[in-house]
Scaffold this motif. Structure first.
Motif, PDB file in Angstrom:
ATOM      1  N   GLU A  35       5.352  39.603   2.609  1.00  0.00           N
ATOM      2  CA  GLU A  35       5.216  40.364   1.176  1.00  0.00           C
ATOM      3  C   GLU A  35       6.428  40.965   0.753  1.00  0.00           C
ATOM      4  OE1 GLU A  35       1.798  43.021   2.318  1.00  0.00           O
ATOM      5  OE2 GLU A  35       0.483  41.277   2.291  1.00  0.00           O
ATOM      6  N   TRP A  91       6.730  48.757   8.470  1.00  0.00           N
ATOM      7  CA  TRP A  91       5.593  48.176   8.836  1.00  0.00           C
ATOM      8  C   TRP A  91       4.959  48.742  10.184  1.00  0.00           C
ATOM      9  CZ3 TRP A  91       4.738  45.791  13.732  1.00  0.00           C
ATOM     10  CH2 TRP A  91       3.588  45.359  14.029  1.00  0.00           C
ATOM     11  N   ARG A 135       1.549  42.645  17.816  1.00  0.00           N
ATOM     12  CA  ARG A 135       0.870  42.130  16.576  1.00  0.00           C
ATOM     13  C   ARG A 135       1.846  41.384  15.904  1.00  0.00           C
ATOM     14  NH1 ARG A 135      -1.860  47.711  15.236  1.00  0.00           N
ATOM     15  NH2 ARG A 135      -2.387  46.943  13.396  1.00  0.00           N
ATOM     16  N   ARG A 136       2.430  40.590  16.322  1.00  0.00           N
ATOM     17  CA  ARG A 136       3.296  39.598  15.767  1.00  0.00           C
ATOM     18  C   ARG A 136       2.757  38.990  14.381  1.00  0.00           C
ATOM     19  NH1 ARG A 136       4.870  34.544  17.749  1.00  0.00           N
ATOM     20  NH2 ARG A 136       2.629  34.210  17.404  1.00  0.00           N
ATOM     21  N   ASP A 137       1.921  38.437  14.172  1.00  0.00           N
ATOM     22  CA  ASP A 137       1.492  37.633  12.951  1.00  0.00           C
ATOM     23  C   ASP A 137       1.225  38.557  11.777  1.00  0.00           C
ATOM     24  OD1 ASP A 137       1.331  35.513  14.653  1.00  0.00           O
ATOM     25  OD2 ASP A 137      -0.884  35.380  14.520  1.00  0.00           O
ATOM     26  N   GLU A 138       0.761  39.834  12.152  1.00  0.00           N
ATOM     27  CA  GLU A 138       0.628  41.000  11.158  1.00  0.00           C
ATOM     28  C   GLU A 138       1.912  41.340  10.645  1.00  0.00           C
ATOM     29  OE1 GLU A 138      -1.669  44.303  12.276  1.00  0.00           O
ATOM     30  OE2 GLU A 138      -2.806  43.018  13.715  1.00  0.00           O
ATOM     31  N   LEU A 139       2.902  41.575  11.551  1.00  0.00           N
ATOM     32  CA  LEU A 139       4.302  41.887  11.106  1.00  0.00           C
ATOM     33  C   LEU A 139       4.820  40.938  10.351  1.00  0.00           C
ATOM     34  CD1 LEU A 139       7.026  43.500  11.366  1.00  0.00           C
ATOM     35  CD2 LEU A 139       7.546  42.330  13.658  1.00  0.00           C
ATOM     36  N   GLN A 140       4.591  39.533  10.682  1.00  0.00           N
ATOM     37  CA  GLN A 140       5.300  38.404   9.826  1.00  0.00           C
ATOM     38  C   GLN A 140       4.598  38.230   8.676  1.00  0.00           C
ATOM     39  OE1 GLN A 140       4.043  34.401  11.122  1.00  0.00           O
ATOM     40  NE2 GLN A 140       6.281  33.754  10.500  1.00  0.00           N
ATOM     41  N   ALA A 141       3.244  38.541   8.269  1.00  0.00           N
ATOM     42  CA  ALA A 141       2.824  38.678   7.071  1.00  0.00           C
ATOM     43  C   ALA A 141       3.323  39.811   6.202  1.00  0.00           C
ATOM     44  CB  ALA A 141       1.153  38.780   7.299  1.00  0.00           C
ATOM     45  N   TYR A 142       3.443  40.755   6.843  1.00  0.00           N
ATOM     46  CA  TYR A 142       3.985  41.931   6.026  1.00  0.00           C
ATOM     47  C   TYR A 142       5.386  41.777   5.487  1.00  0.00           C
ATOM     48  CZ  TYR A 142       5.535  46.834   4.827  1.00  0.00           C
ATOM     49  OH  TYR A 142       6.143  47.842   4.161  1.00  0.00           O
ATOM     50  N   VAL A 151       1.258  51.171  11.025  1.00  0.00           N
ATOM     51  CA  VAL A 151       0.062  50.500  11.944  1.00  0.00           C
ATOM     52  C   VAL A 151      -0.245  51.320  12.868  1.00  0.00           C
ATOM     53  CG1 VAL A 151       0.640  48.141  11.387  1.00  0.00           C
ATOM     54  CG2 VAL A 151       1.897  49.300  13.210  1.00  0.00           C
TER      55      VAL A 151
END
Length: 374
Positions: free
Chosen positions: A307, A370, A297-304, A374
């Motif tokens: 932030e 993060w 879930r790399r993209d979610e980690l990057q977005a977090y 999740v």
């Protein structure tokens, strides 16, 4: 924001020396192919342990020039990993040759030697192992296969200046990358471990004939000024960049030690933190151009992380065969599964010598928060 890379911080770390070197060049009045470039070539060759080094305009141009010096042209095939910077394949196509891709070893992101034999055809001329992210590819089996088929080996060292390789079963400290194959290419892009303040690259070899051919092609095919003996082009490392690189080369090992210090701290803080950490292979001394973690879930980690004020980058968003410019020509979806998975999962966290312990702890804490959420 903690940036993923910070070339200005390295300039500030060595500002007085860099400013003095630049002033020396400006005052000297020789800005192309002068003594700074000659001195840098000599010092860099000594650092990596080769006989010949040739400064050029960029890492891509170094690859192109090295391939041309090997006699590569239309009708030839050049083997490269499916997961690499697009510059590797762009340089191949600049010669008119055809890239042939090979999947990577998922443990280290480098070309998988076990996949190499199947890619060789009667048209194969050169194998390009890329020392990706700062870790040496497993060169011993690659070199053995190359010798078996009378192929040249061009090491793409753009991200791995100072990295060492020690074949399994041998004793000693190993030898730096760039001196194992027939020829090597380096990049001095500003974010590299040895970065210019602008573009720059270098071709390195122990083969005097390759060195002579590369130097001839580098500047219009001239042996005598304004007389072209062969068709060449223009790719030169300018004096300002050479002077800056001479300063930074003196600090490279100390800067690499700092990178490794922050990597050790990341590894300690992120152990059991839910992301896959980079592996250092037994045959390699990793110089960590990038600190690359993996998660499905790399993209979610990057977005977090964004932030949280943590800068990251994805190296690279698609393997070569699925890039728009190459899609359908070098492979299809599923052709290179390890490379495809890497591009879905890999994330580069902040890493450079000038990081602080507090910044590393901040990044690691954000990753762990993060994962806990999740």
């Amino acid at each position: 924001m903690i940036p993923q890379a910070n070339p200005k911080a390295q300039y500030l770390a060595h500002k007085d020396e860099i400013d003095a070197a630049m002033a020396r060049v400006l005052d000297g009045g020789r800005y192309i192919l002068g003594q700074e470039c000659v001195a840098f070539e000599r010092e860099f060759a000594q650092y990596i342990g080769v006989q010949h080094a040739l400064g050029v305009g960029s890492g891509t141009e170094a690859l192109h020039l090295a391939l041309a010096a090997c006699g590569v042209g239309p009708g030839d095939e050049i083997i490269a990993p499916a997961h690499t910077a697009v510059a590797t394949v762009a340089a191949i196509e600049l010669t008119g040759a055809a890239p042939v891709l090979v999947d990577i070893d998922p443990r280290n992101f480098n070309l998988d030697p076990s996949k190499l034999q199947a890619a060789i055809t009667p048209r194969t001329k050169v194998i390009i192992p890329v020392h990706l992210y700062g870790q040496a590819a497993d060169l011993a089996p690659i070199l053995a296969i190359a010798r078996q088929h009378s192929l040249r080996v061009l090491e793409d060292c753009a991200q791995a200046v100072g990295a060492t390789y020690l074949p399994v079963g041998e004793m000693g400290q190993g030898k730096r990358v760039g001196g194992w194959g027939d020829v090597a290419a380096f990049s001095f892009y500003p974010t590299k471990n040895l970065g210019a303040i602008g573009d720059g690259g270098l071709v390195a070899t122990n083969d005097p004939e390759l060195a002579e051919r590369a130097r001839l092609l580098q500047q219009y095919g001239w042996r005598t000024r304004y007389v072209s003996d062969v068709v060449g082009w223009n790719t030169r490392l300018d004096e300002l960049q050479a002077a800056i690189l001479r300063v930074k080369l003196r600090h490279l090992d100390a800067d690499t030690a700092l990178r490794c210090k922050w990597v050790d701290l990341y590894n300690e803080l992120l152990a059991g933190g839910g992301v896959e950490l980079p592996q250092q292979m037994s045959y390699s001394r990793h110089v960590y151009h990038l600190y690359v973690v993996r998660h499905p879930r790399r993209d979610e980690l990057q977005a977090y992380l964004k932030e949280c004020g943590v800068g990251t980058l994805i190296h690279y968003p698609a393997p070569i065969h699925l890039q728009p410019a190459y899609r359908g020509r070098l492979g299809d979806l599923g052709s290179f599964p390890a490379a495809e998975r890497a591009t879905r999962e890999a994330l580069s966290l902040p890493l450079y010598p000038e990081l602080t312990e507090e910044q590393v702890k901040t990044v690691a804490a954000a990753v762990r928060r993060w994962k806990a959420s999740v």
